[in-house]
Design a protein around this motif. Sequence first.
Motif, PDB file in Angstrom:
ATOM      1  N   TYR A  29       0.834  -1.206   0.000  1.00  0.00           N
ATOM      2  CA  TYR A  29       0.000   0.000   0.000  1.00  0.00           C
ATOM      3  C   TYR A  29       0.870   1.258   0.000  1.00  0.00           C
ATOM      4  O   TYR A  29       0.603   2.218  -0.716  1.00  0.00           O
ATOM      5  CB  TYR A  29      -0.917  -0.017   1.232  1.00  0.00           C
ATOM      6  N   LEU A  30       1.946   1.252   0.799  1.00  0.00           N
ATOM      7  CA  LEU A  30       2.764   2.461   0.957  1.00  0.00           C
ATOM      8  C   LEU A  30       3.839   2.599  -0.122  1.00  0.00           C
ATOM      9  O   LEU A  30       4.126   3.697  -0.583  1.00  0.00           O
ATOM     10  CB  LEU A  30       3.431   2.475   2.343  1.00  0.00           C
ATOM     11  N   LEU A  31       4.437   1.470  -0.524  1.00  0.00           N
ATOM     12  CA  LEU A  31       5.612   1.556  -1.405  1.00  0.00           C
ATOM     13  C   LEU A  31       5.415   0.901  -2.772  1.00  0.00           C
ATOM     14  O   LEU A  31       6.283   1.008  -3.627  1.00  0.00           O
ATOM     15  CB  LEU A  31       6.828   0.896  -0.733  1.00  0.00           C
ATOM     16  N   GLY A  32       4.318   0.177  -2.931  1.00  0.00           N
ATOM     17  CA  GLY A  32       4.106  -0.513  -4.196  1.00  0.00           C
ATOM     18  C   GLY A  32       4.453  -1.984  -4.110  1.00  0.00           C
ATOM     19  O   GLY A  32       5.147  -2.422  -3.186  1.00  0.00           O
ATOM     20  N   SER A  33       3.992  -2.745  -5.101  1.00  0.00           N
ATOM     21  CA  SER A  33       4.084  -4.202  -5.010  1.00  0.00           C
ATOM     22  C   SER A  33       5.513  -4.719  -5.182  1.00  0.00           C
ATOM     23  O   SER A  33       5.898  -5.714  -4.577  1.00  0.00           O
ATOM     24  CB  SER A  33       3.174  -4.848  -6.045  1.00  0.00           C
ATOM     25  N   THR A  34       6.357  -4.030  -5.976  1.00  0.00           N
ATOM     26  CA  THR A  34       7.695  -4.557  -6.202  1.00  0.00           C
ATOM     27  C   THR A  34       8.541  -4.514  -4.926  1.00  0.00           C
ATOM     28  O   THR A  34       9.215  -5.484  -4.586  1.00  0.00           O
ATOM     29  CB  THR A  34       8.409  -3.778  -7.325  1.00  0.00           C
ATOM     30  N   LEU A  35       8.474  -3.393  -4.224  1.00  0.00           N
ATOM     31  CA  LEU A  35       9.259  -3.297  -2.992  1.00  0.00           C
ATOM     32  C   LEU A  35       8.707  -4.242  -1.927  1.00  0.00           C
ATOM     33  O   LEU A  35       9.453  -4.807  -1.133  1.00  0.00           O
ATOM     34  CB  LEU A  35       9.292  -1.852  -2.484  1.00  0.00           C
ATOM     35  N   SER A  36       7.393  -4.430  -1.957  1.00  0.00           N
ATOM     36  CA  SER A  36       6.808  -5.411  -1.040  1.00  0.00           C
ATOM     37  C   SER A  36       7.334  -6.810  -1.354  1.00  0.00           C
ATOM     38  O   SER A  36       7.706  -7.569  -0.453  1.00  0.00           O
ATOM     39  CB  SER A  36       5.283  -5.357  -1.152  1.00  0.00           C
ATOM     40  N   SER A  37       7.421  -7.142  -2.654  1.00  0.00           N
ATOM     41  CA  SER A  37       7.954  -8.452  -3.053  1.00  0.00           C
ATOM     42  C   SER A  37       9.423  -8.596  -2.662  1.00  0.00           C
ATOM     43  O   SER A  37       9.873  -9.689  -2.318  1.00  0.00           O
ATOM     44  CB  SER A  37       7.847  -8.653  -4.562  1.00  0.00           C
ATOM     45  N   LEU A  38      10.161  -7.488  -2.730  1.00  0.00           N
ATOM     46  CA  LEU A  38      11.573  -7.539  -2.340  1.00  0.00           C
ATOM     47  C   LEU A  38      11.710  -7.944  -0.869  1.00  0.00           C
ATOM     48  O   LEU A  38      12.555  -8.769  -0.524  1.00  0.00           O
ATOM     49  CB  LEU A  38      12.229  -6.168  -2.564  1.00  0.00           C
ATOM     50  N   THR A  96      11.869 -14.783  -9.484  1.00  0.00           N
ATOM     51  CA  THR A  96      11.530 -13.647  -8.615  1.00  0.00           C
ATOM     52  C   THR A  96      12.663 -12.636  -8.566  1.00  0.00           C
ATOM     53  O   THR A  96      12.453 -11.437  -8.781  1.00  0.00           O
ATOM     54  CB  THR A  96      11.259 -14.147  -7.178  1.00  0.00           C
ATOM     55  N   ASN A  97      13.871 -13.131  -8.297  1.00  0.00           N
ATOM     56  CA  ASN A  97      14.987 -12.203  -8.144  1.00  0.00           C
ATOM     57  C   ASN A  97      15.345 -11.509  -9.451  1.00  0.00           C
ATOM     58  O   ASN A  97      15.690 -10.322  -9.445  1.00  0.00           O
ATOM     59  CB  ASN A  97      16.196 -12.933  -7.570  1.00  0.00           C
ATOM     60  N   ASN A  98      15.250 -12.242 -10.544  1.00  0.00           N
ATOM     61  CA  ASN A  98      15.514 -11.593 -11.826  1.00  0.00           C
ATOM     62  C   ASN A  98      14.497 -10.499 -12.111  1.00  0.00           C
ATOM     63  O   ASN A  98      14.844  -9.414 -12.591  1.00  0.00           O
ATOM     64  CB  ASN A  98      15.509 -12.626 -12.954  1.00  0.00           C
ATOM     65  N   PHE A  99      13.254 -10.798 -11.760  1.00  0.00           N
ATOM     66  CA  PHE A  99      12.207  -9.791 -11.961  1.00  0.00           C
ATOM     67  C   PHE A  99      12.484  -8.559 -11.087  1.00  0.00           C
ATOM     68  O   PHE A  99      12.401  -7.414 -11.533  1.00  0.00           O
ATOM     69  CB  PHE A  99      10.835 -10.388 -11.614  1.00  0.00           C
ATOM     70  N   LEU A 100      12.830  -8.798  -9.809  1.00  0.00           N
ATOM     71  CA  LEU A 100      13.098  -7.689  -8.878  1.00  0.00           C
ATOM     72  C   LEU A 100      14.267  -6.841  -9.368  1.00  0.00           C
ATOM     73  O   LEU A 100      14.219  -5.610  -9.332  1.00  0.00           O
ATOM     74  CB  LEU A 100      13.389  -8.227  -7.472  1.00  0.00           C
ATOM     75  N   ARG A 101      15.318  -7.513  -9.855  1.00  0.00           N
ATOM     76  CA  ARG A 101      16.476  -6.769 -10.377  1.00  0.00           C
ATOM     77  C   ARG A 101      16.070  -5.890 -11.552  1.00  0.00           C
ATOM     78  O   ARG A 101      16.441  -4.728 -11.642  1.00  0.00           O
ATOM     79  CB  ARG A 101      17.569  -7.742 -10.832  1.00  0.00           C
ATOM     80  N   GLN A 102      15.270  -6.490 -12.408  1.00  0.00           N
ATOM     81  CA  GLN A 102      14.836  -5.773 -13.601  1.00  0.00           C
ATOM     82  C   GLN A 102      14.042  -4.511 -13.222  1.00  0.00           C
ATOM     83  O   GLN A 102      14.196  -3.455 -13.828  1.00  0.00           O
ATOM     84  CB  GLN A 102      13.946  -6.715 -14.407  1.00  0.00           C
ATOM     85  N   GLU A 103      13.219  -4.636 -12.187  1.00  0.00           N
ATOM     86  CA  GLU A 103      12.352  -3.528 -11.798  1.00  0.00           C
ATOM     87  C   GLU A 103      13.080  -2.477 -10.962  1.00  0.00           C
ATOM     88  O   GLU A 103      12.832  -1.283 -11.104  1.00  0.00           O
ATOM     89  CB  GLU A 103      11.163  -4.058 -10.976  1.00  0.00           C
ATOM     90  N   LEU A 104      13.961  -2.939 -10.065  1.00  0.00           N
ATOM     91  CA  LEU A 104      14.484  -2.025  -9.042  1.00  0.00           C
ATOM     92  C   LEU A 104      15.876  -1.479  -9.355  1.00  0.00           C
ATOM     93  O   LEU A 104      16.281  -0.468  -8.793  1.00  0.00           O
ATOM     94  CB  LEU A 104      14.520  -2.727  -7.671  1.00  0.00           C
ATOM     95  N   LEU A 105      16.581  -2.169 -10.249  1.00  0.00           N
ATOM     96  CA  LEU A 105      17.953  -1.736 -10.522  1.00  0.00           C
ATOM     97  C   LEU A 105      18.073  -0.997 -11.841  1.00  0.00           C
ATOM     98  O   LEU A 105      17.245  -1.144 -12.736  1.00  0.00           O
ATOM     99  CB  LEU A 105      18.896  -2.954 -10.547  1.00  0.00           C
TER     100      LEU A 105
END
Length: 300
Positions: free
Chosen positions: A37-46, A76-85
Amino acid sequence: MSLSNMPKLQELYFHPWKLPLETLILVDDEFYSLIEYLLGSTLSSLLRAQEVNSVPILLLTTDVFEHLFLKINDVTNNFLRQELLLQIDNNNSIVKNANRTKIKCLLDILKIASDRIFKEGQRIASKHQINYSSFATPSATSAVSTANSNSTLTIDDERNHLLKCIDDWSSLNENFLNLKDFKLEEGNNFRLVVKTGTNGIQASIECLCKTVITLGKLHNKLIPSNFYRHLKSPGCKYVNLLCKAQKLEEMNRNNSCSTSSSSSSQIIDNNSQSTTAVVPSRKRTSESTQQINSQKKRKN
Ligand SMILES: [Zn+2]
């Protein structure tokens, strides 16, 4: 808990006391929903990917982004890297600024909230059993201790708690309505009465404008929010006077540099009976400020 009334991150950044203290004890799915809710779904998944599943663990984690630089290759981690880095070249990437800022902002807000709990003598902690063992096993004893801890709050406890809340609110609202010298000192700008009534301990606050505000309860504990609501309402003559005094001062300053602020306070003196206590704001002498400061120190 429901997130429907929860302020957004932007609002919490400016008004961190609006974060409900209950959020500090959320775990697992409820905690991740809050983060989403506060930071978005990607950071929540992280956070979920590294099992940072509650506020204390988040506060104790040095860097939530370190995880992205570990040599883990899964979907999961590849997706997170793609989104956050942000990829700099073939071998190097950095965390996108906005993601770091969002996490930092949340950590600041959570730190303020947890400080509030520590300073309140961990009363809420005992009520909700915030300790690490309760995260591991939500035990049946918590219900018993909840019932007990409520009845142990004395009039003094409630009084100190309310004064502490108002003090926090007052320092966090230093720029309340852009009033330069807005301050709330018990016995000076308001009077707090806590006593035992038919429904347990009850409290009311008499504002400097003579309005008496009955305080409500949250989870069986007195909270000062009705008082804040009154101060923000057009009905509070104390705040109205401060606003008027400040406006006059600003007008005087704009009209002519030579007219001193004494003329503005004179106008208000004529309009109201209770001004001596209200107007001093800007004209408060260093002596009286010192007095207030020393009062504060004694309180602590
Ligand atoms: Zn008032």
